[in-house]
Design an enzyme around this catalytic site. Structure first.
Site, PDB file in Angstrom:
ATOM      1  N   ARG A   1      -1.954  -5.896  -7.770  1.00  0.00           N
ATOM      2  CA  ARG A   1      -0.853  -6.830  -7.570  1.00  0.00           C
ATOM      3  C   ARG A   1      -0.798  -7.864  -8.673  1.00  0.00           C
ATOM      4  NH1 ARG A   1      -2.998  -8.780  -1.990  1.00  0.00           N
ATOM      5  NH2 ARG A   1      -4.739  -8.686  -3.397  1.00  0.00           N
TER       6      ARG A   1
ATOM      7  N   LYS B   1     -16.892  -7.207   5.232  1.00  0.00           N
ATOM      8  CA  LYS B   1     -15.664  -7.701   5.848  1.00  0.00           C
ATOM      9  C   LYS B   1     -15.730  -7.547   7.355  1.00  0.00           C
ATOM     10  CE  LYS B   1     -12.407  -6.865   2.079  1.00  0.00           C
ATOM     11  NZ  LYS B   1     -11.108  -6.265   1.730  1.00  0.00           N
TER      12      LYS B   1
ATOM     13  N   HIS C   1       0.844  -1.202   0.000  1.00  0.00           N
ATOM     14  CA  HIS C   1       0.000   0.000   0.000  1.00  0.00           C
ATOM     15  C   HIS C   1       0.878   1.250   0.000  1.00  0.00           C
ATOM     16  CE1 HIS C   1      -3.109  -2.628   2.232  1.00  0.00           C
ATOM     17  NE2 HIS C   1      -3.579  -2.439   1.002  1.00  0.00           N
TER      18      HIS C   1
ATOM     19  N   SER D   1      -3.049  -7.788   2.934  1.00  0.00           N
ATOM     20  CA  SER D   1      -3.383  -7.650   4.356  1.00  0.00           C
ATOM     21  C   SER D   1      -3.802  -8.987   4.940  1.00  0.00           C
ATOM     22  CB  SER D   1      -4.501  -6.614   4.537  1.00  0.00           C
ATOM     23  OG  SER D   1      -4.066  -5.343   4.149  1.00  0.00           O
TER      24      SER D   1
END
Length: 160
Positions: A90, A41, A17, A128
């Protein structure tokens, strides 16, 4: 002034990040890193804790501001006097998901632009979720997250 919003859950913020924030900060006059409340989430950290960690982690980037929001992203971006969203990628799987989201936002608000930035290869595997899982089982997360964030992750996981 060109303002860009970089939204995410950042639970926790990773060096991947930070790579995106730093590189975007050289393109735009102001980067607003916005912690999004995602009702789908279950985060390890509260929104306030994530904002605090982001402020610590981005203190060295002078044109980064940290904020938080819930609701629709394009409405939040408009409230910040912006039409630019920065999303870090990514892998190809990230692109497919983010591309669909960007097209939906563009359909709703044709002025809105999404800028995709590939993370450097050094962080292309960092997520994460992966960091939390590695830490939960005692793995070494140094180099994946800022040192202060690593300490907070280990502290939180030791409370459980």
């Amino acid at each position: 002034m060109r303002i860009a919003v970089c939204p995410g859950s950042f639970d926790p913020v990773t060096n991947g990040h930070l790579d995106i924030f730093a590189r975007a900060s050289s393109i735009f006059d102001k980067i607003i890193v916005a912690v999004f409340h995602n009702p789908n989430k279950k985060p390890l950290y509260t929104m306030e804790e994530r904002v605090e960690m982001l402020r610590m982690a981005t203190a060295h980037i002078p044109n980064v501001q940290v904020d938080c929001f819930s609701g629709l992203l394009y409405e939040y971006v408009r409230r910040q006097d912006s039409t630019i969203i920065v999303r870090g990628l990514r892998a190809l799987s990230d692109f497919e998901y983010e591309f669909q989201r960007a097209l939906l936002i563009k359909k709703i608000d044709p002025q809105m632009e999404t800028v995709f930035m590939m993370t450097t290869a050094d962080y292309s595997f960092v997520s994460s979720t992966g960091v939390k899982e590695l830490a939960k089982f005692g793995g070494d997360i140094s180099g994946l997250v800022p040192a202060a964030v690593a300490a907070k992750i280990i502290e939180r996981l030791n409370q459980d």
